[in-house]
Every structure is written in structure tokens, then in C-alpha cells.
Design a protein around this motif. Structure first.
Motif, PDB file in Angstrom:
ATOM      1  N   ALA A 117       2.074   1.819  -3.438  1.00 44.18           N
ATOM      2  CA  ALA A 117       0.967   2.317  -4.263  1.00 44.18           C
ATOM      3  C   ALA A 117       0.744   3.802  -4.034  1.00 44.18           C
ATOM      4  O   ALA A 117       0.457   4.554  -4.980  1.00 44.18           O
ATOM      5  N   GLY A 118       0.878   4.239  -2.781  1.00 39.39           N
ATOM      6  CA  GLY A 118       0.737   5.664  -2.486  1.00 39.39           C
ATOM      7  C   GLY A 118       1.830   6.491  -3.126  1.00 39.39           C
ATOM      8  O   GLY A 118       1.572   7.576  -3.669  1.00 39.39           O
ATOM      9  N   ALA A 146       1.073   6.683  -6.820  1.00 37.91           N
ATOM     10  CA  ALA A 146      -0.137   7.447  -7.102  1.00 37.91           C
ATOM     11  C   ALA A 146       0.090   8.955  -7.007  1.00 37.91           C
ATOM     12  O   ALA A 146      -0.508   9.732  -7.765  1.00 37.91           O
ATOM     13  N   HIS A 147       0.948   9.381  -6.088  1.00 40.11           N
ATOM     14  CA  HIS A 147       1.095  10.812  -5.814  1.00 40.11           C
ATOM     15  C   HIS A 147       2.401  11.415  -6.319  1.00 40.11           C
ATOM     16  O   HIS A 147       2.611  12.621  -6.159  1.00 40.11           O
ATOM     17  N   ARG A 164      -5.473   2.101   1.950  1.00 36.79           N
ATOM     18  CA  ARG A 164      -5.274   0.745   1.445  1.00 36.79           C
ATOM     19  C   ARG A 164      -5.397   0.711  -0.076  1.00 36.79           C
ATOM     20  O   ARG A 164      -6.189  -0.050  -0.653  1.00 36.79           O
ATOM     21  N   LEU A 165      -4.590   1.574  -0.715  1.00 34.24           N
ATOM     22  CA  LEU A 165      -4.612   1.638  -2.170  1.00 34.24           C
ATOM     23  C   LEU A 165      -4.227   0.289  -2.755  1.00 34.24           C
ATOM     24  O   LEU A 165      -3.355  -0.404  -2.228  1.00 34.24           O
ATOM     25  N   HIS A 192       0.827  -1.200   0.000  1.00 31.08           N
ATOM     26  CA  HIS A 192       0.000   0.000   0.000  1.00 31.08           C
ATOM     27  C   HIS A 192       0.869   1.261   0.000  1.00 31.08           C
ATOM     28  O   HIS A 192       0.523   2.265  -0.641  1.00 31.08           O
ATOM     29  N   GLN A 249       0.329  -2.143  -6.622  1.00 26.94           N
ATOM     30  CA  GLN A 249       0.766  -2.062  -8.022  1.00 26.94           C
ATOM     31  C   GLN A 249       1.734  -3.206  -8.279  1.00 26.94           C
ATOM     32  O   GLN A 249       2.628  -3.459  -7.489  1.00 26.94           O
ATOM     33  N   ASP A 304      -0.565   7.787   3.000  1.00 23.71           N
ATOM     34  CA  ASP A 304      -1.892   7.867   2.399  1.00 23.71           C
ATOM     35  C   ASP A 304      -2.247   6.537   1.733  1.00 23.71           C
ATOM     36  O   ASP A 304      -3.393   6.072   1.835  1.00 23.71           O
ATOM     37  N   GLY A 305      -1.264   5.932   1.070  1.00 28.99           N
ATOM     38  CA  GLY A 305      -1.504   4.623   0.476  1.00 28.99           C
ATOM     39  C   GLY A 305      -1.868   3.582   1.516  1.00 28.99           C
ATOM     40  O   GLY A 305      -2.752   2.736   1.292  1.00 28.99           O
TER      41      GLY A 305
END
Length: 263
Positions: free
Chosen positions: A104-105, A108-109, A188-189, A101, A192, A183-184
Motif C-alpha cells: 500500500a505504501g 501510495a507514493h 498501517r495503510l 501495508h 490495496q 511508511d505504509g
């Protein structure tokens, strides 16, 4: 970043350098330490090195891209510990879900936080194919073509952020990494998949191409406002805006060389 012992001992007794790719370029490695202390050591070392060089009638630059050869990087390795000082990322022989996660955060950002990782006009010239600086915002296992390289195992499992250049403000880069990763974890993004192969090629999410592009993403980022507040976003947006405006008004040596006799 975490330290198992005294900060001064960790960061200055184990410091070493080795010749790198470009002319007169050296790699400086700091032992791991808590994030704030590591950033302090980064800044103290850079400023002290400049003063020492100047006293010897030499100069040091931390420009991200000094010439057309390999640029200056600032690869940041980061891991997390819990309140009991236990590693968070590792689970048996593999990753804990929290690490997936976190990655992934970061992915994502990363684009909307590029102003924190690459704060200058020159920063974006470093992101070139085959340059040791990433262009694709993906992660991979010990894959130096990715923006985020996962390496180590067990207690040493960590992520290396290969986006920052030598011109980075380490406090801002670390703040961006921590905010994005947490944040990820909190949301719980979805994990990837690790990228395999050459991340310079393929249809991948990409690092912004210019500071102006990064500025637009930062200025309109709801996540940045939530993580850092409206005033911080406005302050660093204006900082980037001044750089973009000043560069746009400058007449460069490249223009003079290319155009003086031809036009």
C-alpha cells in the motif's frame, strides 16, 4: 534484497544473460543481496560492460527507450528481513499484514517518487500500453501489466518494482522503495486489493506522463521531504528541472525530419 552468502559469489558466479525482445537486447539477472551491495553490483556491472564493449569497438546503452520497440527495464525485486534475519512478508501460505501495508505504501507514493524511478526525459517514453513497462500504479499476483508484481512464496515472497528503466540510479530507486514501503507499514495503510486482468486498461492511478509532471509531484511532496529531507528534494528537483529546460531548448531530429521540407 538479502544475501544468504558471500556477495561476490552470489552476484558474479550466478550471473546470466538471455536474449530479450529488442535488437541486441539482453537481460542480466543478479542474485539477491543486501540493498546497498546489490546497488554497488549493478553500477559496477554496467560501467564495466561499457568499458569492455568500447574496447571491442562496440557500444552499450542503458537508455530506457532507445527506439520505438521494447525499452530497457530495471526490475527490482525486494523483500524484508527482521533483525533475526527472518522473512517479514510471508505468513503461512499467504501474505503477512506487514506485506500488505508495504504494498500500500509503494502504491501510495510511487507517483510522487517517480523522479527516483525514472530520472530522465527519455524514461517516460517507456511507459506505453503493451510495452512490458507499466502505466497503472497497482499491484497484482504475477501480473506483469502492474507496476508492482508480487511473486514467490514463503521465504521467497517478494515484490517486483517494474517502474525503473535501465537508466535508473539503483541507490535512489531502492531508497524510494524502502521509504515508501516502510511508511505504509508504520502508518498501517489500508491494503490495496490485488489487481487482476490487464492493468493497461481501466481508470487506475497512473505513472506521470513526463519528467515535468514527475518533477511537479516530487517538488510538492510532503512525504519526500519527510523521508529524505529538504536538501535532497531540492537537489533532485533541480536535476530534473535542468533536464526539462535543456530538452525544451533542443531542436530534435524528429522536428527536422517532420518539418524541414513542410514548413
Amino acid at each position: 534484497m538479502n544475501s544468504p552468502g558471500d556477495y561476490a559469489t552470489q552476484n558474479f558466479h550466478t550471473l546470466h544473460d538471455a536474449t530479450e525482445c529488442n535488437l541486441g537486447q539482453h537481460e542480466i539477472n543478479f542474485a539477491y543481496a543486501p540493498a546497498l551491495e546489490c546497488a554497488d553490483g549493478h553500477v559496477i556491472y554496467k560501467e564495466a560492460a561499457k568499458e569492455i564493449a568500447q574496447a571491442q569497438d562496440h557500444a552499450i546503452t542503458y537508455m530506457a527507450k532507445f527506439n520505438e520497440r521494447e525499452g530497457n527495464s530495471c526490475h527490482i525485486h525486494l523483500s524484508l528481513r527482521d533483525a533475526a534475519n527472518r522473512p517479514v512478508f510471508a505468513a503461512g501460505p499467504g501474505h503477512a499484514p506487514e506485506f500488505d501495508h508495504f504494498l500500500a505504501g509503494l502504491a501510495a507514493h510511487a507517483a510522487e517518487l517517480s523522479v527516483l524511478f525514472a530520472p530522465n526525459i527519455n524514461s517516460y517514453k517507456r511507459y506505453a500500453v503493451g510495452s512490458f513497462a507499466p502505466t497503472g500504479l497497482v499491484w497484482g499476483h504475477d501480473n506483469r501489466t502492474c507496476a508492482f508484481r508480487v511473486l514467490g512464496h514463503g521465504r521467497s515472497l517478494r515484490v517486483e518494482n517494474r517502474l525503473p528503466g535501465g537508466d535508473v540510479n539503483p541507490y535512489l530507486a531502492l531508497a524510494g522503495m524502502i521509504a515508501a514501503g516502510l511508511d505504509g507499514m508504520e502508518r498501517r495503510l489500508p491494503p490495496q486489493q490485488a489487481f487482476t486482468g490487464n492493468a493497461y486498461h481501466g481508470d487506475l492511478p497512473r505513472v506521470p506522463r513526463t519528467l515535468a509532471d514527475a518533477l511537479a509531484l516530487w517538488r510538492h511532496s510532503a512525504f519526500a521531504r519527510e523521508a529524505f529531507g529538504e536538501q535532497v528534494v531540492a537537489h533532485y528537483a533541480r536535476m530534473a528541472e535542468v533536464e526539462v529546460e535543456t530538452f525544451a531548448a533542443a531542436v530534435t531530429d524528429w522536428e527536422r525530419t517532420r518539418c524541414f521540407e513542410r514548413m
